[in-house]
Design a protein around this motif. Sequence first.
Motif, PDB file in Angstrom:
ATOM      1  N   ARG A   1       0.420  -0.767   0.318  1.00 49.43           N
ATOM      2  CA  ARG A   1      -0.100   0.047   0.348  1.00 49.43           C
ATOM      3  C   ARG A   1       0.684   1.796  -0.289  1.00 49.43           C
ATOM      4  O   ARG A   1       1.212   1.911   1.235  1.00 49.43           O
ATOM      5  CB  ARG A   1      -0.631   0.106   1.012  1.00 49.43           C
ATOM      6  CG  ARG A   1      -1.692  -1.440   1.049  1.00 49.43           C
ATOM      7  CD  ARG A   1      -2.993  -0.979   0.504  1.00 49.43           C
ATOM      8  NE  ARG A   1      -3.635  -2.286   0.113  1.00 49.43           N
ATOM      9  CZ  ARG A   1      -4.966  -2.175  -0.453  1.00 49.43           C
ATOM     10  NH1 ARG A   1      -5.956  -1.222  -0.658  1.00 49.43           N
ATOM     11  NH2 ARG A   1      -5.381  -3.030  -0.509  1.00 49.43           N
TER      12      ARG A   1
ATOM     13  N   GLY B   1     -13.796   5.591   7.885  1.00 51.31           N
ATOM     14  CA  GLY B   1     -13.036   5.204   6.525  1.00 51.31           C
ATOM     15  C   GLY B   1     -14.818   4.581   5.748  1.00 51.31           C
ATOM     16  O   GLY B   1     -15.609   4.814   6.066  1.00 51.31           O
ATOM     17  N   SER B   2     -13.893   5.040   3.894  1.00 49.57           N
ATOM     18  CA  SER B   2     -15.448   5.065   3.277  1.00 49.57           C
ATOM     19  C   SER B   2     -15.887   3.612   3.265  1.00 49.57           C
ATOM     20  O   SER B   2     -17.194   3.023   3.280  1.00 49.57           O
ATOM     21  CB  SER B   2     -14.878   5.443   2.201  1.00 49.57           C
ATOM     22  OG  SER B   2     -13.857   4.160   1.236  1.00 49.57           O
ATOM     23  N   LEU B   3     -15.370   2.312   3.868  1.00 53.08           N
ATOM     24  CA  LEU B   3     -15.969   1.109   4.151  1.00 53.08           C
ATOM     25  C   LEU B   3     -17.215   1.183   5.285  1.00 53.08           C
ATOM     26  O   LEU B   3     -17.762   0.863   5.703  1.00 53.08           O
ATOM     27  CB  LEU B   3     -14.891   0.387   5.224  1.00 53.08           C
ATOM     28  CG  LEU B   3     -14.850  -1.040   4.697  1.00 53.08           C
ATOM     29  CD1 LEU B   3     -13.459  -1.384   5.065  1.00 53.08           C
ATOM     30  CD2 LEU B   3     -15.190  -2.031   4.227  1.00 53.08           C
TER      31      LEU B   3
ATOM     32  N   PHE C   1     -14.494  -4.540  -5.394  1.00 57.11           N
ATOM     33  CA  PHE C   1     -13.794  -5.037  -3.621  1.00 57.11           C
ATOM     34  C   PHE C   1     -14.296  -6.041  -2.764  1.00 57.11           C
ATOM     35  O   PHE C   1     -15.398  -6.208  -2.699  1.00 57.11           O
ATOM     36  CB  PHE C   1     -14.636  -2.936  -2.761  1.00 57.11           C
ATOM     37  CG  PHE C   1     -13.767  -2.716  -1.312  1.00 57.11           C
ATOM     38  CD1 PHE C   1     -12.749  -3.907  -1.128  1.00 57.11           C
ATOM     39  CD2 PHE C   1     -14.004  -2.581  -0.916  1.00 57.11           C
ATOM     40  CE1 PHE C   1     -11.799  -3.517   0.214  1.00 57.11           C
ATOM     41  CE2 PHE C   1     -13.870  -1.922   0.529  1.00 57.11           C
ATOM     42  CZ  PHE C   1     -13.258  -2.294   0.493  1.00 57.11           C
TER      43      PHE C   1
ATOM     44  N   CYS D   1     -17.547   0.252  -7.908  1.00 56.28           N
ATOM     45  CA  CYS D   1     -16.316   1.125  -7.774  1.00 56.28           C
ATOM     46  C   CYS D   1     -15.628   1.653  -8.921  1.00 56.28           C
ATOM     47  O   CYS D   1     -14.908   1.213  -9.837  1.00 56.28           O
ATOM     48  CB  CYS D   1     -15.686  -0.330  -7.267  1.00 56.28           C
ATOM     49  SG  CYS D   1     -14.397  -0.543  -6.163  1.00 56.28           S
TER      50      CYS D   1
ATOM     51  N   ALA E   1     -12.788   5.578  -3.681  1.00 51.65           N
ATOM     52  CA  ALA E   1     -11.639   5.347  -2.606  1.00 51.65           C
ATOM     53  C   ALA E   1      -9.906   5.859  -3.691  1.00 51.65           C
ATOM     54  O   ALA E   1      -9.794   6.086  -3.160  1.00 51.65           O
ATOM     55  CB  ALA E   1     -11.622   3.816  -2.147  1.00 51.65           C
ATOM     56  N   TYR E   2     -10.200   5.542  -5.358  1.00 52.95           N
ATOM     57  CA  TYR E   2      -8.914   6.049  -5.729  1.00 52.95           C
ATOM     58  C   TYR E   2      -9.168   6.812  -6.399  1.00 52.95           C
ATOM     59  O   TYR E   2      -8.373   6.956  -7.890  1.00 52.95           O
ATOM     60  CB  TYR E   2      -8.548   4.247  -6.318  1.00 52.95           C
ATOM     61  CG  TYR E   2      -8.875   3.371  -5.541  1.00 52.95           C
ATOM     62  CD1 TYR E   2      -7.392   2.936  -4.829  1.00 52.95           C
ATOM     63  CD2 TYR E   2      -9.330   2.410  -5.337  1.00 52.95           C
ATOM     64  CE1 TYR E   2      -7.165   1.720  -3.940  1.00 52.95           C
ATOM     65  CE2 TYR E   2      -9.465   1.512  -3.898  1.00 52.95           C
ATOM     66  CZ  TYR E   2      -7.838   1.438  -3.807  1.00 52.95           C
ATOM     67  OH  TYR E   2      -8.159   0.090  -2.958  1.00 52.95           O
TER      68      TYR E   2
ATOM     69  N   THR F   1     -12.427   8.518   0.514  1.00 51.43           N
ATOM     70  CA  THR F   1     -11.247   8.421   1.272  1.00 51.43           C
ATOM     71  C   THR F   1     -10.154   9.093   1.453  1.00 51.43           C
ATOM     72  O   THR F   1      -9.802   9.097   0.736  1.00 51.43           O
ATOM     73  CB  THR F   1     -10.979   6.957   1.607  1.00 51.43           C
ATOM     74  OG1 THR F   1     -10.567   6.218   2.676  1.00 51.43           O
ATOM     75  CG2 THR F   1      -9.898   6.560   0.293  1.00 51.43           C
TER      76      THR F   1
ATOM     77  N   SER G   1      -7.747   7.254   2.896  1.00 50.08           N
ATOM     78  CA  SER G   1      -6.807   6.117   3.423  1.00 50.08           C
ATOM     79  C   SER G   1      -6.106   5.798   2.194  1.00 50.08           C
ATOM     80  O   SER G   1      -4.665   5.058   2.170  1.00 50.08           O
ATOM     81  CB  SER G   1      -7.528   4.321   3.405  1.00 50.08           C
ATOM     82  OG  SER G   1      -8.424   5.228   4.880  1.00 50.08           O
ATOM     83  N   LYS G   2      -5.942   6.317   0.632  1.00 46.17           N
ATOM     84  CA  LYS G   2      -5.414   5.920  -0.313  1.00 46.17           C
ATOM     85  C   LYS G   2      -4.900   7.481  -0.421  1.00 46.17           C
ATOM     86  O   LYS G   2      -3.391   6.932  -0.061  1.00 46.17           O
ATOM     87  CB  LYS G   2      -6.573   5.672  -0.905  1.00 46.17           C
ATOM     88  CG  LYS G   2      -6.912   4.393  -1.089  1.00 46.17           C
ATOM     89  CD  LYS G   2      -6.848   2.855  -0.429  1.00 46.17           C
ATOM     90  CE  LYS G   2      -7.774   2.616  -0.617  1.00 46.17           C
ATOM     91  NZ  LYS G   2      -7.374   1.075   0.173  1.00 46.17           N
TER      92      LYS G   2
HETATM   93  C1  LIG Z   1     -12.820   0.224  -3.245  1.00 45.28           C
HETATM   94  C2  LIG Z   1     -12.608   0.627  -2.195  1.00 45.28           C
HETATM   95  N1  LIG Z   1     -13.713   1.287  -1.054  1.00 45.28           N
HETATM   96  C3  LIG Z   1     -13.099   1.581  -0.269  1.00 45.28           C
HETATM   97  C4  LIG Z   1     -11.551   1.235   0.519  1.00 45.28           C
HETATM   98  C5  LIG Z   1     -12.044   0.671   2.191  1.00 45.28           C
HETATM   99  O1  LIG Z   1     -11.490   2.227   2.846  1.00 45.28           O
HETATM  100  P1  LIG Z   1     -10.750   2.444   4.005  1.00 45.28           P
HETATM  101  O2  LIG Z   1     -10.020   2.851   4.754  1.00 45.28           O
HETATM  102  O3  LIG Z   1     -11.654   4.491   3.317  1.00 45.28           O
HETATM  103  O4  LIG Z   1     -12.597   2.132   4.580  1.00 45.28           O
HETATM  104  C6  LIG Z   1     -10.994   0.026  -0.167  1.00 45.28           C
HETATM  105  C7  LIG Z   1      -9.975  -0.225   1.226  1.00 45.28           C
HETATM  106  O5  LIG Z   1      -9.413  -1.006   0.010  1.00 45.28           O
HETATM  107  C8  LIG Z   1     -11.125  -0.075  -1.557  1.00 45.28           C
HETATM  108  O6  LIG Z   1     -10.156  -0.984  -2.190  1.00 45.28           O
END
Ligand SMILES: Cc1ncc(COP(=O)(O)O)c(C=O)c1O
Length: 337
Positions: free
Chosen positions: A18, A71-73, A97, A140, A173-174, A201, A203-204
């Motif tokens: 990552r 997180g977006s999760l 995902f 996605c 997310a990306y 997010t 996170s990335k």
């Molecule tokens: C497409 C996608 N959405 C969401 C996430 C999760 O992101 P977050 O860390 O914000 O929960 C990921 C994580 O790998 C992802 O690949």
Amino acid sequence: MSPGCPATSPAGPLPATRWTSCRRTLPSVVAALREELGRVNRYPDPTSGALVTELSGDLAVPREHLVAGTGSLGVTRDLLRAAAGEGDEVVFAWRSFEAYPPLVWGTGATAVRVPLRDERHDLEAMADAVTDRTRLILVCNPNNPTGTAVHRAELGRFLDRVPDQVLVVLDEAYREFVDDTDVPDGIALYRDRPNVAVLRTFSKAYGLARLRVGYAVAHPPVAAALRACAVPFGVSGLAQAAALASLNAKPELLARVATLVAERARVTHALRAAGWSVPDSQANFVWLPLGSGTRAFADACETAGVMVRPFGDEGVRITIGTPEQMDRLLKIAGDLR
Ligand SMILES: Cc1ncc(COP(=O)(O)O)c(C=O)c1O
């Protein structure tokens, strides 16, 4: 879902699985975290107010359209809970995902997986899969793990076909790694489509995966339902402070992203030149659709101390690391050819 950032493997240092998370956290973000550490005895702002205000200005969307989450999760889970339950259906592409199936399962709804076509979302087939039980569709974009992205025109046609009462969630997310101008910005799309919500997010590209902070942009009824489903005080004060500091350091972070995108182009070109088939990626990884050769490729990488992510007998996802790390990967790929 993320394998994290182990520094070494038994066979030597690993490339970043990552990359963005493995880059050193910016000093300004570390300083914001240090300051916030002195306040961890207090509950965080349950509305993530300062962060929401900053995002609202940054994205030019009303504050009430923004909901921050773990997180977006975490936001995806809340959206699914708000929209779907037993007897309902949730449509998404597959492979995509890996968190989508368990999150849908948690709602009691049925997951309807629509196979990718040529490693890309088959939006026509996804629209065909909509029934009167469909409550939500996940798109996605770019897709994890293939890195492929849907384009403006095809997504527009798809959205025109989806009934108004079905929520379409664009998981971006990306987004920051996208350099193809034909890939639409979900924020531009959601504005005049009340049934579209966008997930982003920190996170990335922003490198805050461990802090768990992401957000949704959605029209007021969806945003209100999301707030109602969220765990109160879910987004920690540390996460809010770091996200705010990261937004303030956006140019610096986006410069890192640009370096990664250039490296992605170099790796894609080199792999193709060596005879591998590599779909265009718009994310921070590339995908090799290796089919039954997946295990052998992943094993060869592991033996050489390079970690890639195999997916069954479908392919491997290779996260873009530093040029030195990618050179090691390219050497292995070249030797296997
Ligand atoms: C497409 C996608 N959405 C969401 C996430 C999760 O992101 P977050 O860390 O914000 O929960 C990921 C994580 O790998 C992802 O690949």
